[in-house]
Design a protein around this motif. Structure first.
Motif, PDB file in Angstrom:
ATOM      1  N   GLY A  54       0.820  -1.211   0.000  1.00 11.66           N
ATOM      2  CA  GLY A  54       0.000   0.000   0.000  1.00 11.66           C
ATOM      3  C   GLY A  54       0.851   1.257   0.000  1.00 11.66           C
ATOM      4  N   ARG A  55       1.909   1.269   0.791  1.00 13.54           N
ATOM      5  CA  ARG A  55       2.799   2.425   0.856  1.00 13.54           C
ATOM      6  C   ARG A  55       3.545   2.615  -0.464  1.00 13.54           C
ATOM      7  N   SER A  56       3.953   1.524  -1.087  1.00  9.99           N
ATOM      8  CA  SER A  56       4.642   1.595  -2.380  1.00  9.99           C
ATOM      9  C   SER A  56       3.728   2.173  -3.458  1.00  9.99           C
ATOM     10  N   GLN A  57       2.481   1.695  -3.494  1.00  7.79           N
ATOM     11  CA  GLN A  57       1.520   2.205  -4.473  1.00  7.79           C
ATOM     12  C   GLN A  57       1.289   3.702  -4.287  1.00  7.79           C
ATOM     13  N   LYS A  58       1.124   4.120  -3.038  1.00  8.13           N
ATOM     14  CA  LYS A  58       0.867   5.533  -2.752  1.00  8.13           C
ATOM     15  C   LYS A  58       2.043   6.400  -3.204  1.00  8.13           C
ATOM     16  N   ARG A  59       3.265   5.952  -2.904  1.00  8.03           N
ATOM     17  CA  ARG A  59       4.450   6.731  -3.292  1.00  8.03           C
ATOM     18  C   ARG A  59       4.607   6.787  -4.806  1.00  8.03           C
ATOM     19  N   ARG A  60       4.346   5.690  -5.468  1.00  6.07           N
ATOM     20  CA  ARG A  60       4.432   5.648  -6.934  1.00  6.07           C
ATOM     21  C   ARG A  60       3.436   6.613  -7.555  1.00  6.07           C
ATOM     22  N   ASP A  61       2.214   6.621  -7.041  1.00  3.73           N
ATOM     23  CA  ASP A  61       1.188   7.523  -7.561  1.00  3.73           C
ATOM     24  C   ASP A  61       1.570   8.989  -7.336  1.00  3.73           C
ATOM     25  N   GLU A  62       2.132   9.282  -6.158  1.00  3.09           N
ATOM     26  CA  GLU A  62       2.520  10.658  -5.848  1.00  3.09           C
ATOM     27  C   GLU A  62       3.600  11.162  -6.797  1.00  3.09           C
ATOM     28  N   LEU A  63       4.632  10.361  -6.999  1.00  4.83           N
ATOM     29  CA  LEU A  63       5.763  10.796  -7.827  1.00  4.83           C
ATOM     30  C   LEU A  63       5.402  10.884  -9.302  1.00  4.83           C
ATOM     31  N   ASN A  64       4.531   9.996  -9.765  1.00  9.14           N
ATOM     32  CA  ASN A  64       4.153   9.985 -11.177  1.00  9.14           C
ATOM     33  C   ASN A  64       2.916  10.834 -11.473  1.00  9.14           C
ATOM     34  N   ALA A  65       2.301  11.385 -10.432  1.00  9.05           N
ATOM     35  CA  ALA A  65       1.056  12.146 -10.584  1.00  9.05           C
ATOM     36  C   ALA A  65       0.029  11.318 -11.367  1.00  9.05           C
ATOM     37  N   LYS A  66      -0.091  10.048 -10.966  1.00 12.87           N
ATOM     38  CA  LYS A  66      -1.030   9.113 -11.583  1.00 12.87           C
ATOM     39  C   LYS A  66      -1.956   8.559 -10.509  1.00 12.87           C
ATOM     40  N   LYS A  67      -2.944   7.813 -10.941  1.00 12.81           N
ATOM     41  CA  LYS A  67      -3.865   7.191 -10.001  1.00 12.81           C
ATOM     42  C   LYS A  67      -3.992   5.712 -10.319  1.00 12.81           C
ATOM     43  N   SER A  68      -3.502   4.862  -9.404  1.00 18.96           N
ATOM     44  CA  SER A  68      -3.655   3.419  -9.564  1.00 18.96           C
ATOM     45  C   SER A  68      -5.081   3.015  -9.194  1.00 18.96           C
ATOM     46  N   SER A  69      -5.499   1.847  -9.694  1.00 20.87           N
ATOM     47  CA  SER A  69      -6.861   1.403  -9.400  1.00 20.87           C
ATOM     48  C   SER A  69      -6.930  -0.115  -9.370  1.00 20.87           C
ATOM     49  N   ASP A  70      -7.927  -0.618  -8.644  1.00 20.46           N
ATOM     50  CA  ASP A  70      -8.202  -2.051  -8.588  1.00 20.46           C
ATOM     51  C   ASP A  70      -9.139  -2.392  -9.746  1.00 20.46           C
ATOM     52  N   ILE A  71      -8.578  -2.733 -10.893  1.00 20.90           N
ATOM     53  CA  ILE A  71      -9.447  -3.018 -12.037  1.00 20.90           C
ATOM     54  C   ILE A  71     -10.222  -4.313 -11.774  1.00 20.90           C
ATOM     55  N   GLN A  72     -11.434  -4.389 -12.284  1.00 20.54           N
ATOM     56  CA  GLN A  72     -12.323  -5.509 -11.988  1.00 20.54           C
ATOM     57  C   GLN A  72     -12.709  -6.334 -13.210  1.00 20.54           C
TER      58      GLN A  72
END
Length: 413
Positions: free
Chosen positions: A389-407
């Motif tokens: 969770g922390r890795s995803q949050k940091r990646r999103d912050e630095l890349n100015a992107k939004k990860s998602s749980d695709i279904q």
């Protein structure tokens, strides 16, 4: 054409046990027969494991232990604090990568080697002990998979090291882990590597090793010297000794333990097709290209499908089949692999740039968001709940992107 070999008594002898292979050796003594190579290997393996089981102190290999039985897990009160220290360290390594490449990656398994879509097929004739949760529902599930190098940095493919494979399966329903919010998800993620164990061992060792990797992020020689002085130096250097061959030929292992319905176990995937297995002879040379592995995967999937058997080892004893020490190989004699399904990938473009960017910048994979019946076990997995969770949050912050749980598999290019 079936490969043939000549068989005699010596082919079945093994100094580790005076009884190993005795029944076969007696039959073939002073005679010669022609067997298929696979048949001989299977017979040898069965005979070897029978002898090892007879000598082992493990419970019978069908006395499967419940996943929450005493001793299966040993949760410590400071696990969460240590997990956050590991997450802090890995966030620093993500920043090191960002400073080099002006792009943030995952905390591990940074380099994508291939991305494919396929299916997971669960057969209808599994016995009750294998017909557990996801595998209790016969049918075919859509899956997406990523082949990747395991290290935190973008290494040339000429450098040996662990290789990984992550799988997201879709249309999977049931009680979820860690509500609220996850109850609306319908996916199950599994992570595999090409070694049956992980040298990080447990949460304490992982913290020590990650702090060393961050300290010597730009100094491989410094890291090697630091690891050499450790009491577990051989274990820590083991990943660099893995065969640097075409990934399509690799067997893949979850390395750590997971709940499997009523029980607990280790999962693995084994290549089935001859054209996959024969690629094991293709080794990346020291002068190989920076992207040799992804090039090989691209060439393979351009002309041939891939198929794996997915199997599980079920634990019968915390002493012999531990969850808290992920560096111990579960002996196949006391915990044999049993097939629970097949994974298949058709011919396709395994390095679509659109698909790569989508996966690297938007996809969320986390077994801790999966089914309660497939709960990750052991401290290595408990720390992942925090780190991912922390890795995803940091990646999103630095890349100015939004990860998602695709279904849906259709959300992925």
């Amino acid at each position: 054409m079936t490969e043939r070999i000549h068989v005699n008594q010596q082919a079945f002898e093994d100094g580790s046990s005076p009884t190993l292979g005795s029944s076969i050796a007696t039959t073939v003594r002073n005679q010669s027969f022609s067997y298929s190579k696979d048949a001989v290997k299977d017979t040898l393996s069965q005979d070897y494991n029978t002898a090892k089981r007879a000598l082992s102190t493990a419970p019978p290999n069908d006395a499967y232990l419940h996943w929450d039985a005493p001793g299966v897990e040993g949760i410590e009160p400071d696990d969460d604090a240590k997990a956050h220290k590991i997450a802090d360290t890995m966030n620093k390594m993500q920043k090191h990568n960002f400073d080099k490449h002006r792009h943030a990656f995952r905390a591990t398994h940074v380099k994508t080697q291939g991305l494919v879509k396929g299916t997971l097929a669960v057969p209808s004739d599994l016995p009750p002990h294998l017909s557990q949760r996801l595998f209790a529902h016969p049918g075919t599930y859509a899956i997406a998979a990523r082949y990747a190098n395991e290290p935190i940095f973008l290494q040339p493919d000429s450098e040996p090291g662990p290789r990984g494979m992550s799988i997201k399966s879709f249309n999977v329903h049931g009680e979820r882990l860690e509500p609220p919010g996850n109850e609306n998800l319908s996916t199950q993620d599994f992570f595999f590597n090409n070694a049956p164990i992980i040298e990080l061992t447990d949460i304490d060792t992982c913290l020590e090793i990650m702090q060393l990797r961050e300290k010597y992020f730009d100094s491989p020689n410094g890291l090697a010297l630091a690891l050499k002085s450790r009491t577990d130096a051989i274990k820590q250097h083991a990943p660099g000794m893995l065969p640097n061959t075409d990934m399509i030929s690799h067997s893949m292992y979850t390395q750590s333990a997971f709940r499997f319905g009523e029980y607990y176990g280790h999962m693995a995937m084994f290549p089935v097709l001859p054209e996959m297995k024969e690629k094991s002879g293709e080794t990346v040379s020291s002068s190989g290209s920076y992207s040799q592995i992804s090039d090989w995967l691209f060439d393979y999937f351009k002309g041939a499908p891939a198929k794996y058997e997915i199997k599980i080892q079920l634990g019968t004893s915390p002493a012999h089949h531990p969850t808290e020490d992920a560096s111990i190989v579960w002996d196949e004699a006391t915990a044999p692999y049993q097939m629970i399904g097949t994974v298949e990938f058709p011919v396709q473009d395994s390095f679509s740039q659109e698909r790569r960017v989508f996966w690297e910048d938007h996809m969320v994979l986390d077994p801790c968001k999966g089914l309660a019946a497939h709960r990750p076990l052991g401290s290595i997995n408990r720390l992942r709940k925090v780190v991912y969770g922390r890795s995803q949050k940091r990646r999103d912050e630095l890349n100015a992107k939004k990860s998602s749980d695709i279904q849906s598999i259709d959300e992925m290019p």
